[in-house]
Design a protein around this motif. Structure first.
Motif, PDB file in Angstrom:
ATOM      1  N   GLN A  65     -20.352 -26.731 -19.726  1.00 42.19           N
ATOM      2  CA  GLN A  65     -19.513 -26.518 -20.903  1.00 42.19           C
ATOM      3  C   GLN A  65     -18.077 -26.953 -20.610  1.00 42.19           C
ATOM      4  O   GLN A  65     -17.635 -26.951 -19.457  1.00 42.19           O
ATOM      5  N   PRO A  66     -17.339 -27.336 -21.661  1.00 38.72           N
ATOM      6  CA  PRO A  66     -15.968 -27.803 -21.435  1.00 38.72           C
ATOM      7  C   PRO A  66     -15.052 -26.705 -20.907  1.00 38.72           C
ATOM      8  O   PRO A  66     -15.254 -25.520 -21.207  1.00 38.72           O
ATOM      9  N   LEU A  67     -14.059 -27.125 -20.122  1.00 38.05           N
ATOM     10  CA  LEU A  67     -13.052 -26.180 -19.635  1.00 38.05           C
ATOM     11  C   LEU A  67     -12.209 -25.701 -20.806  1.00 38.05           C
ATOM     12  O   LEU A  67     -11.964 -26.443 -21.758  1.00 38.05           O
ATOM     13  N   GLN A  68     -11.744 -24.455 -20.726  1.00 42.06           N
ATOM     14  CA  GLN A  68     -10.938 -23.858 -21.785  1.00 42.06           C
ATOM     15  C   GLN A  68      -9.728 -23.157 -21.191  1.00 42.06           C
ATOM     16  O   GLN A  68      -9.636 -22.975 -19.976  1.00 42.06           O
ATOM     17  N   GLU A  69      -8.844 -22.729 -22.074  1.00 46.74           N
ATOM     18  CA  GLU A  69      -7.651 -21.974 -21.694  1.00 46.74           C
ATOM     19  C   GLU A  69      -6.903 -22.678 -20.548  1.00 46.74           C
ATOM     20  O   GLU A  69      -6.537 -22.062 -19.547  1.00 46.74           O
ATOM     21  N   ILE A  70      -6.680 -23.965 -20.710  1.00 48.55           N
ATOM     22  CA  ILE A  70      -6.014 -24.752 -19.670  1.00 48.55           C
ATOM     23  C   ILE A  70      -4.502 -24.540 -19.798  1.00 48.55           C
ATOM     24  O   ILE A  70      -3.898 -24.963 -20.780  1.00 48.55           O
ATOM     25  N   ARG A  71      -3.948 -23.808 -18.816  1.00 47.95           N
ATOM     26  CA  ARG A  71      -2.512 -23.511 -18.794  1.00 47.95           C
ATOM     27  C   ARG A  71      -2.026 -23.540 -17.340  1.00 47.95           C
ATOM     28  O   ARG A  71      -2.671 -22.947 -16.466  1.00 47.95           O
ATOM     29  N   PRO A  72      -0.903 -24.190 -17.063  1.00 44.25           N
ATOM     30  CA  PRO A  72      -0.422 -24.330 -15.686  1.00 44.25           C
ATOM     31  C   PRO A  72      -0.213 -22.983 -14.983  1.00 44.25           C
ATOM     32  O   PRO A  72       0.112 -21.979 -15.615  1.00 44.25           O
ATOM     33  N   VAL A  73      -0.399 -23.013 -13.676  1.00 47.17           N
ATOM     34  CA  VAL A  73      -0.154 -21.857 -12.812  1.00 47.17           C
ATOM     35  C   VAL A  73       0.915 -22.248 -11.802  1.00 47.17           C
ATOM     36  O   VAL A  73       0.870 -23.340 -11.230  1.00 47.17           O
ATOM     37  N   VAL A  74       1.878 -21.331 -11.577  1.00 49.61           N
ATOM     38  CA  VAL A  74       2.967 -21.578 -10.637  1.00 49.61           C
ATOM     39  C   VAL A  74       3.084 -20.389  -9.687  1.00 49.61           C
ATOM     40  O   VAL A  74       3.088 -19.239 -10.135  1.00 49.61           O
ATOM     41  N   VAL A  75       3.187 -20.675  -8.387  1.00 51.85           N
ATOM     42  CA  VAL A  75       3.529 -19.666  -7.387  1.00 51.85           C
ATOM     43  C   VAL A  75       4.846 -20.124  -6.782  1.00 51.85           C
ATOM     44  O   VAL A  75       4.909 -21.177  -6.140  1.00 51.85           O
ATOM     45  N   GLU A  76       5.907 -19.368  -7.027  1.00 53.45           N
ATOM     46  CA  GLU A  76       7.234 -19.791  -6.607  1.00 53.45           C
ATOM     47  C   GLU A  76       7.463 -19.549  -5.115  1.00 53.45           C
ATOM     48  O   GLU A  76       6.702 -18.834  -4.445  1.00 53.45           O
ATOM     49  N   ASP A  77       8.534 -20.137  -4.598  1.00 56.15           N
ATOM     50  CA  ASP A  77       8.872 -20.114  -3.175  1.00 56.15           C
ATOM     51  C   ASP A  77       8.829 -18.697  -2.594  1.00 56.15           C
ATOM     52  O   ASP A  77       9.288 -17.732  -3.221  1.00 56.15           O
ATOM     53  N   GLY A  78       8.302 -18.603  -1.379  1.00 55.57           N
ATOM     54  CA  GLY A  78       8.369 -17.375  -0.605  1.00 55.57           C
ATOM     55  C   GLY A  78       7.456 -16.254  -1.036  1.00 55.57           C
ATOM     56  O   GLY A  78       7.554 -15.147  -0.512  1.00 55.57           O
ATOM     57  N   ALA A  79       6.552 -16.495  -1.973  1.00 49.53           N
ATOM     58  CA  ALA A  79       5.630 -15.441  -2.403  1.00 49.53           C
ATOM     59  C   ALA A  79       4.526 -15.232  -1.362  1.00 49.53           C
ATOM     60  O   ALA A  79       4.293 -16.082  -0.503  1.00 49.53           O
ATOM     61  N   TRP A  80       3.848 -14.107  -1.458  1.00 52.98           N
ATOM     62  CA  TRP A  80       2.758 -13.768  -0.553  1.00 52.98           C
ATOM     63  C   TRP A  80       1.600 -13.256  -1.395  1.00 52.98           C
ATOM     64  O   TRP A  80       1.746 -12.280  -2.136  1.00 52.98           O
TER      65      TRP A  80
END
Length: 129
Positions: A65-80
């Motif tokens: 099935q087609p991919l859905q809810e395509i929205r960028p993900v970001v993890v900013e500097d220094g996260a754990w």
């Protein structure tokens, strides 16, 4: 070892910043854009995807099935990101944030905060924030 880094065509983009450490068995899957900042720590089994599989078609296997809810993900500097963390589409994890083990994150994580649970919630702010 055992990590899976995937970009879906056309246009999937995966960026990983300098000095980032990714432990084993992590999955980073980008249909649009997954961006990992600098000096980010990943424990084992972290799962990040900027999409989900569709499941509405009765006679079609979910994998087809087609991919859905395509929205960028970001993890900013220094996260754990702790062990077994799941980041869902559209999430931003702020600079210097900590995501506790086994957390499922479906909303943005503020910078310099500690988030835990399923769904994730802020449990404390780190000093200096």
């Amino acid at each position: 070892p055992g990590c899976w880094l995937l970009t879906h065509e056309p246009g999937g983009r995966l960026e990983v910043g300098d000095d980032t450490s990714i432990a084993g068995y992590c999955v980073l899957s980008a249909a649009a854009h997954v961006r990992i900042g600098r000096s980010v720590l990943f424990a084992r089994n972290v799962y990040i995807a900027d999409h989900r599989h569709g499941f509405e078609l009765d006679d079609t296997p979910i994998v087809d099935q087609p991919l859905q809810e395509i929205r960028p993900v970001v993890v900013e500097d220094g996260a754990w990101l702790g062990q077994n963390v799941v980041l869902l589409p559209g999430v931003t994890v702020g600079r210097g944030a900590v995501v506790g083990a086994n957390s499922v994150i479906r909303e943005d994580v503020p910078p310099r905060s500690v988030v835990a649970g399923a769904p994730g919630r802020v449990v404390r702010r780190l000093s200096g924030s």
